[in-house]
Design a protein around this motif. Structure first.
Motif, short mmCIF file in Angstrom:
data_model
loop_
_atom_site.label_atom_id
_atom_site.label_comp_id
_atom_site.label_asym_id
_atom_site.label_seq_id
_atom_site.Cartn_x
_atom_site.Cartn_y
_atom_site.Cartn_z
N ASP A 179 10.52 6.09 4.12
CA ASP A 179 11.34 7.00 4.91
C ASP A 179 12.81 6.87 4.59
OD1 ASP A 179 9.50 8.38 6.90
OD2 ASP A 179 8.94 6.30 7.21
N GLU A 180 13.26 5.66 4.29
CA GLU A 180 14.67 5.45 4.00
C GLU A 180 14.84 4.29 3.03
OE1 GLU A 180 18.97 4.78 6.31
OE2 GLU A 180 17.11 4.99 7.47
N VAL A 181 15.67 4.50 2.03
CA VAL A 181 16.04 3.45 1.08
C VAL A 181 17.52 3.19 1.26
CG1 VAL A 181 16.22 2.80 -1.34
CG2 VAL A 181 14.26 4.16 -0.56
N VAL A 182 17.88 1.95 1.58
CA VAL A 182 19.26 1.58 1.85
C VAL A 182 19.83 0.84 0.64
CG1 VAL A 182 20.81 0.30 3.37
CG2 VAL A 182 18.79 1.44 4.32
N GLU A 183 20.86 1.39 0.05
CA GLU A 183 21.44 0.81 -1.16
C GLU A 183 22.20 -0.49 -0.88
OE1 GLU A 183 21.46 2.24 -4.46
OE2 GLU A 183 19.86 3.51 -3.66
N ASP A 184 22.79 -0.60 0.29
CA ASP A 184 23.60 -1.76 0.63
C ASP A 184 22.70 -2.91 1.08
OD1 ASP A 184 25.44 -3.62 1.56
OD2 ASP A 184 25.92 -2.49 3.39
N PRO A 185 22.63 -4.04 0.34
CA PRO A 185 21.76 -5.15 0.74
C PRO A 185 22.20 -5.82 2.04
CG PRO A 185 23.18 -5.82 -1.08
CD PRO A 185 23.36 -4.34 -0.91
#
Length: 334
Positions: A37-43
């Motif tokens: 549903d969502e991929v977050v680039e910021d670790p």
């Protein structure tokens, strides 16, 4: 209905009302990237440290699951949730502002199976109209907790698995939907004396074999009764051990077995060695690929078996073995 030694078949099976998955950049670049549903680039997920990052990840999972199902915190009776960190700090700090009664769970990487089992029992038993089950993990917070901080620069063995940055959340209720939980088999602690913390697959596979075999006995079922038998995070090494152990008991699952720790990464292109692990591994694959296939009817019946290695840096450094546990959940198209 109680079955056998360790199982329950639900007379009024709870339905999956909503589900959501959120993962990090590396997971989004893997074979299942488009399914999340969502991929977050910021670790860091906008946080100040790795633990804060995982707490924010948990909150994001919960928010996405509620948004997809058009729920508010007031609609949720209970949350069953957990993570891999000491005192479940990602769960408690991440979900504290939701103001929902919460059961904090720890079953290592099997926690999603535990959460779904308890959540389904609460709904089927009439103790909750709507319950959320979710787990998460974060590569950096797990490395810091169980092995070494990333800055230490240690080499990883080829038997090691890569902890998933991500997680999934499922909302269970009584309203009819395309998927439901029809039964569970609760695992017990299985210890083969393995001490290698860089080989989680070998630690967990005996527990997975024990739970799956117990499930077959309790439900009087066979491997062919399921479209897929899906373990949580055994990886390539654990998968081989699991198949061998079950073949010794007369159960052949190699034709319909799938492992979330194998599916989520391309081990060669992404350098993840033996596969993936972490509370978020099985949870994120469940809330993307697995439930996606079930809700559209491509898979009619699945045995979902998250697996966990029960150890801490304290017990490992004291020379203790690493026991395993696995919990099985039957999910069917409806």
């Amino acid at each position: 209905m109680i079955l056998g030694k360790a199982s329950i078949k639900f007379d009024e099976a709870p339905y999956i009302q909503s589900y959501a998955s959120v993962v990090g950049k590396k997971e989004g670049e893997g074979p299942l990237g488009a399914a999340f549903d969502e991929v977050v680039e910021d670790p860091m997920f906008g946080g100040e440290n790795w633990e804060d990052a995982e707490g924010r990840l948990q909150a994001k999972i919960a928010q996405n699951a509620m948004k997809k199902g058009e729920f508010t915190p007031e609609n949720i009776r209970y949350i069953y949730a957990g993570d891999l960190l000491g005192q479940l700090i990602a769960t408690f700090f991440g979900l504290k502002d939701m103001n929902i009664p919460l059961f904090g769970l720890y079953g290592a990487c099997s926690t999603m199976g535990e959460a779904l089992s308890l959540g389904a029992m609460s709904v089927a038993g009439g103790f909750s109209d709507c319950t959320m089950c979710l787990t998460s993990s974060h590569f950096a917070s797990a490395e810091k907790t169980f092995r070494f901080p990333l800055g230490y620069g240690t080499q990883r063995k080829f038997s090691a698995t890569w902890t998933v940055t991500g997680g999934g959340g499922v909302i269970l209720g009584k309203k009819s939907s395309k998927a439901r939980i029809t039964g569970i088999t609760t695992g017990k602690i299985v210890d083969y004396g393995i001490k290698d913390k860089e080989n989680m697959g070998a630690c967990m596979a005996p527990a997975a074999a024990d739970t799956i075999y117990q499930h077959f006995c309790d439900f009087s079922s066979k491997p062919k009764d399921y479209d897929k038998i899906i373990t949580g995070d055994l990886g390539y090494i654990g998968q081989t051990i699991l198949i061998d152990l079950l073949e010794e008991k007369g159960c052949d699952i190699k034709y319909n077995h799938m492992d979330c720790g194998i599916e989520i990464f391309n081990k060669d292109a992404q350098d993840t060695h033996a596969g993936a692990s972490g509370c978020g591994c099985s949870a994120s694959v469940l809330c993307s690929l697995i439930l996606g296939q079930i809700t559209k009817g491509a898979w009619k019946k699945v045995l979902f078996v998250p697996t966990g290695a029960l150890f801490s840096p304290v017990t490992a450094n004291e020379g203790n073995s690493i026991p395993g546990i696995a919990h099985a959940v039957v999910i069917e198209h409806s």
